[in-house]
Design a protein around this motif. Structure first.
Motif, PDB file in Angstrom:
ATOM      1  N   GLU A 103       0.840  -1.493   0.070  1.00  0.00           N
ATOM      2  CA  GLU A 103      -0.129   0.149   0.043  1.00  0.00           C
ATOM      3  C   GLU A 103       0.998   1.080  -0.107  1.00  0.00           C
ATOM      4  O   GLU A 103       0.450   2.215  -0.367  1.00  0.00           O
ATOM      5  CB  GLU A 103      -0.903  -0.029   1.271  1.00  0.00           C
ATOM      6  CG  GLU A 103      -2.199   0.632   1.191  1.00  0.00           C
ATOM      7  CD  GLU A 103      -2.911   0.658   2.424  1.00  0.00           C
ATOM      8  OE1 GLU A 103      -3.910   1.059   2.544  1.00  0.00           O
ATOM      9  OE2 GLU A 103      -2.256   0.247   3.428  1.00  0.00           O
ATOM     10  N   LEU A 104       1.973   1.204   0.576  1.00  0.00           N
ATOM     11  CA  LEU A 104       2.949   2.174   0.634  1.00  0.00           C
ATOM     12  C   LEU A 104       3.153   3.374  -0.488  1.00  0.00           C
ATOM     13  O   LEU A 104       2.766   4.425  -0.078  1.00  0.00           O
ATOM     14  CB  LEU A 104       4.315   1.742   1.158  1.00  0.00           C
ATOM     15  CG  LEU A 104       5.096   2.707   2.218  1.00  0.00           C
ATOM     16  CD1 LEU A 104       4.295   2.921   3.481  1.00  0.00           C
ATOM     17  CD2 LEU A 104       6.430   1.941   2.721  1.00  0.00           C
ATOM     18  N   PRO A 105       3.339   2.920  -1.702  1.00  0.00           N
ATOM     19  CA  PRO A 105       3.562   3.811  -2.623  1.00  0.00           C
ATOM     20  C   PRO A 105       2.351   4.706  -2.812  1.00  0.00           C
ATOM     21  O   PRO A 105       2.375   5.852  -3.298  1.00  0.00           O
ATOM     22  CB  PRO A 105       3.837   2.820  -3.920  1.00  0.00           C
ATOM     23  CG  PRO A 105       4.301   1.837  -3.526  1.00  0.00           C
ATOM     24  CD  PRO A 105       3.807   1.199  -2.065  1.00  0.00           C
ATOM     25  N   LEU A 106       1.123   3.942  -2.550  1.00  0.00           N
ATOM     26  CA  LEU A 106      -0.129   4.838  -2.911  1.00  0.00           C
ATOM     27  C   LEU A 106      -0.171   5.950  -1.735  1.00  0.00           C
ATOM     28  O   LEU A 106      -0.703   6.805  -2.125  1.00  0.00           O
ATOM     29  CB  LEU A 106      -1.190   3.683  -3.013  1.00  0.00           C
ATOM     30  CG  LEU A 106      -1.257   2.775  -3.856  1.00  0.00           C
ATOM     31  CD1 LEU A 106      -2.421   1.347  -3.606  1.00  0.00           C
ATOM     32  CD2 LEU A 106      -1.550   3.102  -5.272  1.00  0.00           C
ATOM     33  N   LEU A 107       0.253   5.732  -0.635  1.00  0.00           N
ATOM     34  CA  LEU A 107       0.111   6.378   0.392  1.00  0.00           C
ATOM     35  C   LEU A 107       0.872   7.736   0.234  1.00  0.00           C
ATOM     36  O   LEU A 107       0.643   8.939   0.641  1.00  0.00           O
ATOM     37  CB  LEU A 107       0.286   5.901   1.751  1.00  0.00           C
ATOM     38  CG  LEU A 107      -0.470   4.715   2.140  1.00  0.00           C
ATOM     39  CD1 LEU A 107       0.007   4.298   3.579  1.00  0.00           C
ATOM     40  CD2 LEU A 107      -1.869   5.035   2.127  1.00  0.00           C
ATOM     41  N   TYR A 108       1.821   7.607  -0.636  1.00  0.00           N
ATOM     42  CA  TYR A 108       2.895   8.782  -1.131  1.00  0.00           C
ATOM     43  C   TYR A 108       2.312   9.368  -2.227  1.00  0.00           C
ATOM     44  O   TYR A 108       3.072  10.162  -2.659  1.00  0.00           O
ATOM     45  CB  TYR A 108       4.289   8.396  -1.040  1.00  0.00           C
ATOM     46  CG  TYR A 108       4.947   7.864   0.307  1.00  0.00           C
ATOM     47  CD1 TYR A 108       5.229   8.899   1.109  1.00  0.00           C
ATOM     48  CD2 TYR A 108       5.466   6.875   0.536  1.00  0.00           C
ATOM     49  CE1 TYR A 108       5.572   8.822   2.425  1.00  0.00           C
ATOM     50  CE2 TYR A 108       5.933   6.417   1.802  1.00  0.00           C
ATOM     51  CZ  TYR A 108       6.157   7.452   2.928  1.00  0.00           C
ATOM     52  OH  TYR A 108       6.533   7.392   4.101  1.00  0.00           O
TER      53      TYR A 108
END
Ligand SMILES: Nc1ncnc2c1ncn2[C@@H]1O[C@H](COP(=O)(O)OP(=O)(O)OP(=O)(O)O)[C@@H](O)[C@H]1O
Ligand SMILES: [Mg+2]
Lengths: 259, 405
Positions: free
Chosen positions: A108-113
């Motif tokens: 999910e991390l890239p989507l949060l950035y």
């Protein structure tokens, strides 16, 4: 359309006052959109250095880098962060997952950035990405509870979650056994078939053959740049490998019962 | 990244190292806890002091004999001149801003009633003394103008004296002896409780001032005059009026210092406020030092955390986090840490304050302003001391961070 255009790329690492390491000594090549390129070469030949430059993680000492026609040399830090987030999916040498963070949260991390606010439901998107790499049932596992192949597939899911145009993979099969390596290659081939440009570093000839083109490096220069004629399907190989593996296992268990 | 996620990440990393986080914020817990406990106790104490002071009576001005301070040096209350009955009469005649005045002639002695006796102080006062002191009676009546004129030997007993001599029985109408002089009890005062110095204000007998002055004293010197100004606004003017009259009466020359002292409730409140102010400063210093120490602890642990998580930072940068995202992440972590310390500190401070207050039998006041102040201050400590480590994290180069061993 050209996705990547490198012109006279040089990279010099300054070690101390007067020791210079010339990691790249003038690289020129172009990669068209939708290509699947393998980069090969001995250890220390500059493969990772080149990937880091293509991945906008590192700057060049000399030369020009165009990504989708954009002159990357001119971009500032924030723009580079944006490109890394939106355009490129990176699968690193070594797995590089956040420890003590579930597979799902890692993906999910890239989507949060992502500041474009494009994806409304990051969680759903991350689940989809994990399902694509066959880890739908391992989403809540933390990296230390996943096998090497599974961890590598999580990093691939993370690389593709933001729908990048380009996926860079540095030795994605470096720590994996043959079957698992081919399994991972199946995922790459499928992504490539969907139109994503893929550049993959490997030192295994067998793995490189799943690509469409091989660029060989030596001491920071291109030794050879050639297309691969006979296309090999990783999916087909995987079926064969599994069949062989099963046969082997059966053989072993039969042996065990005999004893 | 969204705030919700940032805070989640911060909490997660704090919870990962529970023991370490707790030790880190111990400085803040102790600092905030100490301040909250002491301030709550202090405010409880000063509230009760204020209550007692205002119990002295409204707009009260007390006139004492003796030199005023000269250049900050007091020459002792009893030196030189005294306040005489003559002064009192002149003040009564010549002032306009005093609505009531009463001498307070102090004496004391052994009081005997039947087979009981009790040592107490006897104050000679005028009929309006009760009004000046905001006091009242539970039984009987008070000294009248006739009693004063006739120097009658009548006495009004304080609660304690009444209880000591008569227990639950009604003393009104009874005869007592003070020294050798027989008095008749005409009334009993309302309970007043402890005074500012902790003395029992009910351990007293009031009698006509003339009686005390002429029968138990030298017939001339009044120890104190209690007066009540017409209004709070007129206090200062009343002060000046009294000074003028007394200076004339004492025949002081223009350059001479006053040979009497004027004190009012406001003076006493100011003194108390000064004491409270000093206490607040001391507390502030304690708070400052312990928050500084706590802050340094946070800074230290955040630096360790940044180093430990260099690879994590590298990964985040590689997948598109900006330097600013990393900065905010670590800042929030530092602030969350210090706020957790602050909240624990506030709660344990209130608990500690209550415990101490229970031990010394008083109540605390938990001032919401102080609580919020402590909360925000600990947050500010987190921002201040978390900033450098967070800045350091955000400045990392993605490649170097990724390859950090
Ligand atoms: N940060 C650095 N500082 C100094 N020299 C470096 C740095 N990174 C790489 N090099 C040097 O640059 C050269 C190329 O390194 P690079 O990591 O690109 O090799 P590689 O082809 O990826 O090798 P491998 O197959 O072992 O991963 C090596 O000689 C290496 O020592
Ligand atoms: Mg490498």
């Amino acid at each position: 359309m050209k996705t990547i255009e490198l012109k006279g790329i040089k990279k010099v690492y300054q070690m101390g006052a007067d020791v210079e390491v010339h990691a790249l000594r003038g690289i020129d090549f172009t990669i068209e959109t939708g290509e699947f390129v393998a980069i090969m070469g001995a250890s220390g030949s500059g493969k990772s250095t080149l990937m880091n430059i293509i991945g906008c993680l590192d700057s060049v000492t000399a030369g020009d880098y165009f990504l989708d026609g954009v002159h990357v040399n001119d971009l500032d830090k924030l723009q580079l962060a944006g490109i890394r987030n939106h355009k490129i999916g990176f699968v690193f040498q070594g797995f590089n997952l956040l420890p003590r963070t579930t597979a799902l949260e890692n993906v999910e991390l890239p989507l949060l950035y992502d500041r474009r606010g494009r994806i409304k439901e990051p969680r759903k998107k991350a689940i989809e990405a994990l399902e694509r790499v066959g880890l739908g049932d391992r989403m809540d596992h933390e990296p230390n509870r996943l096998s090497g192949g599974q961890q590598q597939r999580v990093t691939i899911a993370r690389a593709l979650v933001n729908e990048p145009a380009l996926i860079l993979a540095d030795e994605p099969t470096g720590n994996l056994d043959t079957t698992t390596s081919v399994e991972v290659m199946t995922v790459f081939q499928q992504l490539n078939r969907e139109g994503i440009t893929i550049i993959l570093v490997t030192h295994e000839q067998d793995i490189a053959r799943y690509a469409g083109r091989i660029i060989r490096l030596r001491d920071g220069l291109i030794l050879k740049d050639e297309p691969i004629k006979d296309y090999r399907s990783a999916a087909d190989d995987l079926i064969e490998l599994r069949a062989a593996g099963e046969a082997l296992e059966h053989g072993e268990s039969r042996e065990a019962t005999v004893r | 990244m969204k705030w919700k996620n940032l805070i989640k990440v911060a909490f997660k990393s704090i919870m990962k190292n529970r023991m370490r986080s707790l030790l880190t914020v111990l400085g803040i817990i102790i600092g905030v806890g100490a301040v909250i406990a002491l301030v709550s106790i202090g405010q409880g104490a000063s509230a009760s002091i204020e209550k007692q002071i205002s119990g002295l009576g409204s707009n009260l001005i007390m006139i004492f004999p003796g030199h005023a301070r000269v250049g900050g040096v007091s020459f002792g209350a009893q030196s030189h001149r005294t306040i005489t009955l003559d002064d009192f009469k002149r003040l009564e005649k010549e002032t306009t801003l005093l609505k009531a005045m009463s001498p307070m002639v102090r004496s004391g002695g052994q009081v005997i009633a039947g087979d009981k006796n009790w040592a107490t102080s006897i104050n000679g006062v005028s009929p309006n003394y009760l009004e000046i002191r905001d006091w009242g009676l539970t039984k009987g009546e008070f000294v009248t103008a006739r009693d004063v004129l006739a120097r009658r030997k009548v006495a009004v007993l304080g609660k304690t004296v009444a209880a000591e001599l008569y227990g639950d029985a009604d003393p009104v109408g009874q005869r007592i002896r003070i020294g050798n002089i027989p008095f008749q009890v005409i009334g009993v005062l309302k309970e007043r409780g402890q005074g500012m110095g902790g003395q029992d204000q009910d351990d007293v007998i009031l009698a006509p001032y003339t009686t005390v002055l002429y029968r138990m004293s030298d017939g001339k010197n009044i120890n104190t005059i209690m007066a009540s100004a017409v209004s709070t606004e007129k206090m200062n003017a009343a002060y000046e009026e009294i000074r003028k009259v007394l200076r004339e009466s004492h025949k002081l020359l223009p350059g001479d210092d006053d040979d009497f002292n004027l004190r009012s409730q406001t003076d006493i409140i100011e003194t108390a406020a000064n004491v409270t102010g000093i206490m607040t400063m001391v507390l502030g210093a304690i708070a400052g030092v312990s928050l500084l120490v706590g802050g340094i602890g946070i800074m230290n642990i955040m630096l360790v955390s940044v180093t430990e998580r260099t690879r994590e930072i590298g990964i985040r940068l590689a997948i598109g986090a900006r330097g600013g995202d990393i900065l905010v992440q670590f800042l929030i972590e530092a602030v969350t840490l210090s706020l957790i310390g602050g909240v624990i500190g506030i709660l344990s401070g209130i608990g500690l304050g209550k415990m101490i207050a229970n031990l010394i039998n008083m109540s605390i006041i938990v001032n919401p302003v102080v609580v919020f102040g402590a909360f925000f201050f600990s947050g500010a400590v987190g921002i201040f001391f978390g900033f450098y480590p967070a800045m350091k994290a955000s400045k990392l180069n993605p490649i170097d961070a990724l390859h950090y061993e």
